[in-house]
Design a protein around this motif. Structure first.
Motif, PDB file in Angstrom:
ATOM      1  N   PHE A  10      13.245  25.076  89.131  1.00  0.00           N
ATOM      2  CA  PHE A  10      12.391  25.907  88.552  1.00  0.00           C
ATOM      3  C   PHE A  10      12.143  25.151  86.888  1.00  0.00           C
ATOM      4  CE2 PHE A  10      11.868  29.125  85.010  1.00  0.00           C
ATOM      5  CZ  PHE A  10      11.278  30.025  85.703  1.00  0.00           C
ATOM      6  N   MET A  29       8.137  26.604  90.607  1.00  0.00           N
ATOM      7  CA  MET A  29       9.197  27.105  91.327  1.00  0.00           C
ATOM      8  C   MET A  29       9.589  26.548  92.698  1.00  0.00           C
ATOM      9  SD  MET A  29       9.341  30.921  91.014  1.00  0.00           S
ATOM     10  CE  MET A  29       7.895  31.945  91.583  1.00  0.00           C
ATOM     11  N   ILE A  67      16.149  29.650  83.857  1.00  0.00           N
ATOM     12  CA  ILE A  67      15.300  30.949  84.261  1.00  0.00           C
ATOM     13  C   ILE A  67      15.769  31.597  82.957  1.00  0.00           C
ATOM     14  CG2 ILE A  67      15.197  33.112  85.317  1.00  0.00           C
ATOM     15  CD1 ILE A  67      15.462  31.115  88.151  1.00  0.00           C
TER      16      ILE A  67
END
Length: 161
Positions: A10, A29, A67
């Motif tokens: 990610f 991602m 994230i």
């Protein structure tokens, strides 16, 4: 129980205008399409009801720190975040694809390893909701990286004679 090793990925970058203001975030991602994340397609969108769009979810393991940076920066949340002893941390991130890309993501199967890239946008919840808006990725690129190995269900073990 055996701990699975995931090579998920990610990353994001902010796209800024000349004055330095963030105008959008570009997200890349790599993860797995799980059963609940299979894409659903709608073909009745647009003014003439001739546009299509697919909606799905990608499961990304072990990338929660990266994230969380994006979520704090945008004041948002992902569809689902969890931690288990067996799998560690994982996040389920929603994505949406338009037109021909909708057809491509609709072809993804359960267990497929895929790369999704696109622009992040925030989808607001119900009015007066206590929940933060959900971060969703509008797909600008999608790639099938591999399939989960499946055992043939029709194979019957051979008996010893």
């Amino acid at each position: 129980m055996e701990t699975r090793k995931f090579r998920d990925y990610f990353s994001f970058e902010s796209i800024r205008d000349r004055s330095g203001e963030v105008i959008c975030y570009h997200v890349t991602m790599i993860g797995t399409i799980e059963h609940d994340g299979l894409a659903r397609i709608r073909t009745d969108l647009g003014n003439d009801q001739d546009r299509k769009m697919a909606f799905g979810r990608l499961t990304v393991h072990g990338c929660d720190r990266k994230i969380q940076v994006l979520l704090k920066e945008t004041g948002s949340r992902v569809y689902y975040h969890s931690y288990t002893e067996d799998e560690g941390t994982y996040d389920i991130i929603s994505f949406a694809a338009k037109d021909w890309r909708a057809d491509e993501v609709y072809k993804f199967n359960e267990g497929d390893r895929v790369l999704i890239e696109g622009r992040a946008y925030l989808r607001a919840g119900a009015p007066m909701s206590e929940f933060k808006p959900e971060l969703t990725v509008t797909v600008t690129g999608q790639f099938l990286l591999g399939h989960r190995r499946r055992q043939a269900a029709a194979l019957i073990p051979q008996e010893d004679y």
